[in-house]
Design a protein around this motif. Structure first.
Motif, mmCIF file in Angstrom:
data_model
loop_
_atom_site.group_PDB
_atom_site.id
_atom_site.type_symbol
_atom_site.label_atom_id
_atom_site.label_comp_id
_atom_site.label_asym_id
_atom_site.label_seq_id
_atom_site.Cartn_x
_atom_site.Cartn_y
_atom_site.Cartn_z
ATOM 1 N N LEU A 1 0.834 -1.205 0.000
ATOM 2 C CA LEU A 1 0.000 0.000 0.000
ATOM 3 C C LEU A 1 0.872 1.260 0.000
ATOM 4 N N VAL A 2 1.923 1.240 0.790
ATOM 5 C CA VAL A 2 2.831 2.384 0.819
ATOM 6 C C VAL A 2 3.481 2.574 -0.545
ATOM 7 N N ASP A 3 3.965 1.496 -1.139
ATOM 8 C CA ASP A 3 4.588 1.580 -2.462
ATOM 9 C C ASP A 3 3.591 2.056 -3.506
ATOM 10 N N GLY A 4 2.343 1.603 -3.366
ATOM 11 C CA GLY A 4 1.317 2.034 -4.315
ATOM 12 C C GLY A 4 1.064 3.529 -4.239
ATOM 13 N N MET A 5 0.997 4.084 -3.010
ATOM 14 C CA MET A 5 0.803 5.523 -2.862
ATOM 15 C C MET A 5 2.008 6.290 -3.381
ATOM 16 N N LEU A 6 3.197 5.766 -3.158
ATOM 17 C CA LEU A 6 4.399 6.433 -3.655
ATOM 18 C C LEU A 6 4.422 6.455 -5.183
ATOM 19 N N ALA A 7 3.931 5.392 -5.799
ATOM 20 C CA ALA A 7 3.883 5.336 -7.257
ATOM 21 C C ALA A 7 2.936 6.389 -7.824
ATOM 22 N N HIS A 8 1.941 6.764 -7.036
ATOM 23 C CA HIS A 8 0.978 7.783 -7.471
ATOM 24 C C HIS A 8 1.408 9.194 -7.069
ATOM 25 N N SER A 9 2.582 9.333 -6.463
ATOM 26 C CA SER A 9 3.026 10.639 -5.950
ATOM 27 C C SER A 9 4.440 10.931 -6.447
ATOM 28 N N PRO A 10 4.611 11.242 -7.721
ATOM 29 C CA PRO A 10 5.962 11.361 -8.301
ATOM 30 C C PRO A 10 6.767 12.554 -7.795
ATOM 31 N N ASN A 11 6.105 13.584 -7.241
ATOM 32 C CA ASN A 11 6.820 14.781 -6.805
ATOM 33 C C ASN A 11 6.816 14.938 -5.285
ATOM 34 N N LEU A 12 6.650 13.837 -4.584
ATOM 35 C CA LEU A 12 6.571 13.868 -3.127
ATOM 36 C C LEU A 12 7.883 14.359 -2.514
ATOM 37 N N GLU A 13 7.759 15.230 -1.499
ATOM 38 C CA GLU A 13 8.929 15.757 -0.803
ATOM 39 C C GLU A 13 9.029 15.232 0.625
ATOM 40 N N LYS A 14 7.885 14.928 1.230
ATOM 41 C CA LYS A 14 7.897 14.484 2.629
ATOM 42 C C LYS A 14 6.926 13.327 2.818
ATOM 43 N N LEU A 15 7.415 12.232 3.386
ATOM 44 C CA LEU A 15 6.586 11.063 3.669
ATOM 45 C C LEU A 15 6.700 10.729 5.149
ATOM 46 N N GLN A 16 5.543 10.570 5.796
ATOM 47 C CA GLN A 16 5.519 10.188 7.201
ATOM 48 C C GLN A 16 4.693 8.923 7.369
ATOM 49 N N LEU A 17 5.318 7.894 7.971
ATOM 50 C CA LEU A 17 4.648 6.622 8.186
ATOM 51 C C LEU A 17 4.429 6.392 9.673
ATOM 52 N N CYS A 18 3.781 5.265 9.970
ATOM 53 C CA CYS A 18 3.590 4.847 11.350
ATOM 54 C C CYS A 18 4.953 4.784 12.039
ATOM 55 N N LYS A 19 5.053 5.291 13.272
ATOM 56 C CA LYS A 19 6.341 5.368 13.955
ATOM 57 C C LYS A 19 6.907 3.992 14.307
ATOM 58 N N THR A 20 6.019 3.020 14.510
ATOM 59 C CA THR A 20 6.495 1.696 14.898
ATOM 60 C C THR A 20 6.467 0.754 13.705
ATOM 61 N N THR A 21 7.340 -0.235 13.688
ATOM 62 C CA THR A 21 7.326 -1.243 12.632
ATOM 63 C C THR A 21 6.690 -2.534 13.115
ATOM 64 N N ARG A 22 5.998 -2.438 14.249
ATOM 65 C CA ARG A 22 5.384 -3.633 14.822
ATOM 66 C C ARG A 22 3.861 -3.472 14.906
ATOM 67 N N CYS A 23 3.288 -2.706 13.957
ATOM 68 C CA CYS A 23 1.850 -2.439 14.039
ATOM 69 C C CYS A 23 1.034 -3.703 13.819
ATOM 70 N N CYS A 24 1.519 -4.630 13.000
ATOM 71 C CA CYS A 24 0.769 -5.875 12.796
ATOM 72 C C CYS A 24 0.687 -6.672 14.094
ATOM 73 N N GLN A 25 1.816 -6.718 14.807
ATOM 74 C CA GLN A 25 1.789 -7.429 16.075
ATOM 75 C C GLN A 25 0.881 -6.721 17.061
ATOM 76 N N ARG A 26 0.850 -5.377 16.996
ATOM 77 C CA ARG A 26 -0.022 -4.637 17.888
ATOM 78 C C ARG A 26 -1.479 -4.951 17.605
ATOM 79 N N GLU A 27 -1.826 -5.034 16.309
ATOM 80 C CA GLU A 27 -3.200 -5.359 15.940
ATOM 81 C C GLU A 27 -3.575 -6.747 16.419
ATOM 82 N N ASP A 28 -2.620 -7.715 16.302
ATOM 83 C CA ASP A 28 -2.914 -9.066 16.736
ATOM 84 C C ASP A 28 -3.145 -9.127 18.243
ATOM 85 N N ASP A 29 -2.403 -8.266 18.997
ATOM 86 C CA ASP A 29 -2.579 -8.241 20.436
ATOM 87 C C ASP A 29 -3.954 -7.729 20.799
#
Length: 348
Positions: free
Chosen positions: A320-348
């Motif tokens: 999904l992130v790559d898909g949005m980036l593909a649609h944003s060729p002139n992007l200057e700033k990208l901010q994602l979820c601060k943690t890389t463990r969101c899937c584990q958080r959802e499972d909890d």
């Protein structure tokens, strides 16, 4: 050097500007400063009436508050008002509805351009407020609008800004339609924690729209606001499940947050409505579901320079992130979820 009262020697217009920065109780108290100040307060065109400021006085706060306002309005010069703001507290229920109505009517008769009613358990606005020819901004933080809107008698030709907070308007989908159709100059609409039947939001001249946490809101079927510049939608997924937003070519700043609810309809069309957006924030725990439905239909956001995907991360939602980036060729700033463990958080 002899004492010189430089402030009192200022012209009246400048002194009125200074007084406009104070709440009205403080403005009236300036009459004891000198003879020059004795009647200056009576010409002030901005009234800010704040019930909590009376807390330190007698236990009969509401009675003192009511008496103060009644005497203030009776002694004030009969000039037009620019602003009338009334701030109560929900813990104080004894301010008479009849008195509040009389004060609002006073503001309307004196052609107030701005009216704000905040924190009052006040259930029925006078109908005259919906036919004011002078009102430009209306801010309401009360439980109900009253019968004037339901009856369809709305004629506010100068109203440019309408902010509603915590108002119950469910059960009659015509309420919002009556409001919008009666405000031909409206540019800024905010619905915050309102219980309302939306269905369709249609306003060709609207520039700013914010709908936040509209509890128990019926599904939004369409939004037709072609001249919108900024949009903020913070709703449950069920409300936006089948929403169809028509093209908004001037829309530059967008926040869409969806939380809870079930899956989105395949015909849902939200992200395709703002091809020229510059700043885009997509968040909420089911935003990933919306992106999976709409990503292939998204336009290329050539003007997008700032993208915030708050509840997505490269590790868990890389496609999904790559898909949005593909649609944003002139992007200057990208901010994602601060943690890389969101899937584990959802499972909890």
């Amino acid at each position: 050097m002899a004492h010189v009262d430089r402030i009192s020697n200022l012209p009246d217009d400048l002194l009125h500007c200074i007084l406009s920065l104070l709440d009205t109780q403080e403005v009236v108290q300036t009459c004891i400063l000198s003879k020059r100040w004795q009647r200056l307060w009576a010409d002030v065109d901005s009234l800010e009436l704040v019930l909590p400021s009376f807390k330190t006085h007698s236990p009969n706060i509401e009675r003192r508050f009511t008496k103060f306002i009644d005497e203030l309005l009776s002694r004030r010069n009969n000039s037009d008002l620019r602003e009338f703001r009334l701030f109560c507290e929900e813990s104080f229920f004894n301010v008479s509805h009849r008195k509040i109505t009389a004060w609002i009517l006073y503001a309307i008769r004196h052609k107030a351009k701005v009216i704000e009613i905040d924190g009052c358990l006040y259930w029925s606005l006078p109908r005259d407020i919906f036919t004011s020819s002078s009102l430009e901004e209306l801010y309401l933080y009360i439980p109900s609008l009253g019968k004037g809107v339901v009856a369809g008698k709305v004629n506010l030709p100068q109203l440019k800004k309408l902010h509603l907070n915590g108002i119950i308007m469910s059960g009659n989908p015509a309420i919002l339609r009556n409001l919008l159709s009666g405000c031909p100059a409206l540019e800024d609409l905010s619905l915050n924690v309102c219980t309302i039947d939306l269905h369709m939001v249609s306003s060709p001249q609207l520039k700013h729209l914010s709908i936040v946490s509209a509890l128990d809101t019926a599904r939004i079927e369409s939004i037709k606001t072609p001249n919108l510049v900024s949009l903020c939608l913070k709703l449950s997924g069920d409300v936006l499940r089948a929403a169809n937003l028509e093209k908004m070519p001037f829309l530059l700043n967008v926040i869409v947050s969806v939380t809870g609810g079930t899956s989105f309809d395949e015909n849902c069309s939200i992200l395709a409505a703002f091809p020229n957006v510059r700043s885009l924030e997509l968040c909420g725990n089911i935003m990933k579901d919306l992106l999976r439905v709409e990503l292939l239909k998204c336009p290329t956001y050539f003007n997008l320079t700032k993208l915030h995907l708050r509840d997505l991360c490269q590790f868990c939602h890389g496609d999904l992130v790559d898909g949005m980036l593909a649609h944003s060729p002139n992007l200057e700033k990208l901010q994602l979820c601060k943690t890389t463990r969101c899937c584990q958080r959802e499972d909890d």
